[in-house]
Structures are given as structure tokens and as C-alpha cells.
Scaffold this motif. Structure first.
Motif, mmCIF file in Angstrom:
data_model
loop_
_atom_site.group_PDB
_atom_site.id
_atom_site.type_symbol
_atom_site.label_atom_id
_atom_site.label_comp_id
_atom_site.label_asym_id
_atom_site.label_seq_id
_atom_site.Cartn_x
_atom_site.Cartn_y
_atom_site.Cartn_z
ATOM 1 N N PRO A 69 0.838 -1.196 0.000
ATOM 2 C CA PRO A 69 0.000 0.000 0.000
ATOM 3 C C PRO A 69 0.876 1.250 0.000
ATOM 4 N N ALA A 70 0.457 2.254 -0.748
ATOM 5 C CA ALA A 70 1.169 3.527 -0.796
ATOM 6 C C ALA A 70 0.135 4.648 -0.768
ATOM 7 N N GLU A 71 0.599 5.845 -0.540
ATOM 8 C CA GLU A 71 -0.336 6.967 -0.486
ATOM 9 C C GLU A 71 -0.954 7.178 -1.871
ATOM 10 N N GLY A 72 -2.266 7.021 -1.941
ATOM 11 C CA GLY A 72 -2.983 7.211 -3.195
ATOM 12 C C GLY A 72 -2.847 6.065 -4.177
ATOM 13 N N GLY A 73 -2.324 4.919 -3.740
ATOM 14 C CA GLY A 73 -2.165 3.792 -4.659
ATOM 15 C C GLY A 73 -1.429 2.632 -4.010
ATOM 16 N N PHE A 74 -0.727 1.871 -4.836
ATOM 17 C CA PHE A 74 0.041 0.742 -4.327
ATOM 18 C C PHE A 74 1.079 0.320 -5.351
ATOM 19 N N LYS A 75 2.069 -0.444 -4.864
ATOM 20 C CA LYS A 75 3.105 -1.008 -5.721
ATOM 21 C C LYS A 75 3.007 -2.517 -5.671
ATOM 22 N N VAL A 76 3.379 -3.143 -6.771
ATOM 23 C CA VAL A 76 3.399 -4.593 -6.874
ATOM 24 C C VAL A 76 4.840 -5.032 -7.120
ATOM 25 N N GLN A 77 5.286 -6.008 -6.338
ATOM 26 C CA GLN A 77 6.618 -6.581 -6.527
ATOM 27 C C GLN A 77 6.479 -7.933 -7.201
ATOM 28 N N ILE A 78 7.211 -8.103 -8.291
ATOM 29 C CA ILE A 78 7.308 -9.403 -8.958
ATOM 30 C C ILE A 78 8.786 -9.636 -9.249
ATOM 31 N N ASN A 79 9.308 -10.772 -8.826
ATOM 32 C CA ASN A 79 10.699 -11.108 -9.094
ATOM 33 C C ASN A 79 10.747 -11.948 -10.365
ATOM 34 N N LEU A 80 11.530 -11.473 -11.332
ATOM 35 C CA LEU A 80 11.611 -12.155 -12.626
ATOM 36 C C LEU A 80 13.018 -12.674 -12.879
ATOM 37 N N SER A 81 13.105 -13.907 -13.336
ATOM 38 C CA SER A 81 14.391 -14.483 -13.735
ATOM 39 C C SER A 81 14.879 -13.744 -14.984
ATOM 40 N N PRO A 82 16.172 -13.878 -15.338
ATOM 41 C CA PRO A 82 16.652 -13.210 -16.557
ATOM 42 C C PRO A 82 15.832 -13.591 -17.799
ATOM 43 N N GLU A 83 15.468 -14.867 -17.911
ATOM 44 C CA GLU A 83 14.664 -15.303 -19.064
ATOM 45 C C GLU A 83 13.276 -14.664 -19.024
ATOM 46 N N VAL A 85 12.503 -11.826 -17.662
ATOM 47 C CA VAL A 85 12.620 -10.401 -17.995
ATOM 48 C C VAL A 85 12.525 -10.231 -19.508
ATOM 49 N N GLU A 86 13.274 -11.036 -20.246
ATOM 50 C CA GLU A 86 13.230 -10.968 -21.712
ATOM 51 C C GLU A 86 11.820 -11.245 -22.226
ATOM 52 N N GLN A 87 11.172 -12.273 -21.695
ATOM 53 C CA GLN A 87 9.821 -12.618 -22.129
ATOM 54 C C GLN A 87 8.828 -11.517 -21.768
ATOM 55 N N ALA A 88 8.996 -10.918 -20.588
ATOM 56 C CA ALA A 88 8.087 -9.852 -20.153
ATOM 57 C C ALA A 88 8.191 -8.651 -21.088
ATOM 58 N N LEU A 89 9.406 -8.266 -21.444
ATOM 59 C CA LEU A 89 9.570 -7.131 -22.347
ATOM 60 C C LEU A 89 9.060 -7.464 -23.748
ATOM 61 N N ALA A 90 9.176 -8.725 -24.157
ATOM 62 C CA ALA A 90 8.666 -9.147 -25.466
ATOM 63 C C ALA A 90 7.139 -9.090 -25.518
ATOM 64 N N MET A 91 6.481 -9.150 -24.351
ATOM 65 C CA MET A 91 5.021 -9.052 -24.296
ATOM 66 C C MET A 91 4.554 -7.622 -24.557
ATOM 67 N N ARG A 92 5.503 -6.691 -24.630
ATOM 68 C CA ARG A 92 5.210 -5.286 -24.887
ATOM 69 C C ARG A 92 4.199 -4.715 -23.887
ATOM 70 N N PRO A 93 4.575 -4.728 -22.610
ATOM 71 C CA PRO A 93 3.672 -4.154 -21.612
ATOM 72 C C PRO A 93 3.570 -2.642 -21.805
ATOM 73 N N GLY A 94 2.621 -2.046 -21.090
ATOM 74 C CA GLY A 94 2.479 -0.593 -21.128
ATOM 75 C C GLY A 94 3.735 0.103 -20.621
ATOM 76 N N LYS A 95 3.810 1.386 -20.904
ATOM 77 C CA LYS A 95 5.007 2.174 -20.581
ATOM 78 C C LYS A 95 5.380 2.087 -19.103
ATOM 79 N N ASN A 96 4.413 2.201 -18.213
ATOM 80 C CA ASN A 96 4.682 2.183 -16.778
ATOM 81 C C ASN A 96 5.355 0.873 -16.351
ATOM 82 N N VAL A 97 4.803 -0.247 -16.793
ATOM 83 C CA VAL A 97 5.344 -1.565 -16.427
ATOM 84 C C VAL A 97 6.692 -1.783 -17.102
ATOM 85 N N GLN A 98 6.794 -1.415 -18.371
ATOM 86 C CA GLN A 98 8.067 -1.570 -19.087
ATOM 87 C C GLN A 98 9.177 -0.785 -18.395
ATOM 88 N N GLU A 99 8.890 0.440 -18.003
ATOM 89 C CA GLU A 99 9.907 1.255 -17.329
ATOM 90 C C GLU A 99 10.291 0.658 -15.974
#
Length: 143
Positions: A69-83, A85-99
């Protein structure tokens, strides 16, 4: 996180008041996780004062995700292996998630990605990242 005093466990009312306008996104993501994954869930103090109290979901003692929980929202933590990470970026997430993925420090075992949730699109990206996390952990025989 917004709740960084280990001795003062926030109530659900405190959490919802802190999250404010993002409560519907918080609730949608939690309901999705509960319905989709056989995860154990706890509300615990994680990683000291920088992060504080979080709603944590684990599958067979392996972290699936944590919601801070954060003020006015929240953060999500996901731990990604190197592989993953590559797959996640290949999914072309939105700008916020990609950054968030790109700014996470790379370690040999992957990246601890902390994503501030800004929109329903971010929640959809998180759902895809959770599926990726589960799939890659199964492929590695650890999850």
C-alpha cells in the motif's frame, strides 16, 4: 510502502484509506490472485522501513508477488528471472510496467521489479507477468 512502522500493523480500513482512488484496482488484483493461483497469503512486514507492510502471496513457499500500500495507490513486486525479464519485455507491456522492469537492478538470478500501479492497464500487465512468473518457475522445476 506507506506503512513502515513494524510495531504498528495497519488495519484493512487503514490500508483502503491510504490506497484511496486505487482501491478498485487493489481489490481486482487480489481477487484475481485468489481465484487463479493456489497461493498462501499473509500480511507481513518486509524488507525494513523502505518497503514496510505488504500483502504477500506465495506458492509452495516461493514468492508469487507482494502488494505494498502507498499513499494514493500501491506497488506490486514481482521477481523475474533473466529469461522471464526478456519474455516480459517481449510481451510489450504498457510504458509504466516496461519502465519498472527496465529500471529494476539486474542480478544474476533476475530482477526484483516494483511497479507503481497507475491504471487498469497496469493491472492487466501484472496479471500477464504473474502467469509468466508461474510458468517460468515451473519450467525451472522450482515452483
Amino acid at each position: 510502502g506507506a506503512f513502515t512502522d513494524k510495531k504498528q500493523r495497519p488495519t484493512e480500513e487503514d490500508i483502503l484509506a491510504m490506497i484511496g482512488p486505487k482501491v478498485p484496482l487493489w481489490q481486482e488484483l487480489i481477487q484475481f490472485i485468489r481465484k487463479t493461483y493456489p497461493a498462501d497469503e499473509d500480511f507481513t512486514f518486509l524488507y525494513g522501513k523502505k518497503y514496510g507492510w505488504a500483502l504477500r502471496f506465495r506458492i509452495r513457499k516461493q514468492l508469487l508477488t507482494s502488494l505494498y500500500p502507498a499513499e494514493g495507490g500501491f506497488k506490486v513486486q514481482i521477481n523475474l528471472s533473466p529469461e522471464a525479464v526478456e519474455q516480459a519485455l517481449a510481451m510489450r507491456p504498457g510504458k509504466n510496467v516496461q519502465e519498472a522492469i527496465e529500471r529494476a537492478h539486474p542480478y544474476p538470478e533476475g530482477r526484483w521489479v516494483f511497479i507503481p500501479i497507475a491504471s487498469a492497464d497496469d493491472v492487466q500487465d501484472i496479471k500477464r507477468l504473474l502467469a509468466l512468473r508461474v510458468a517460468t518457475k515451473r519450467l525451472q522445476g522450482r515452483g
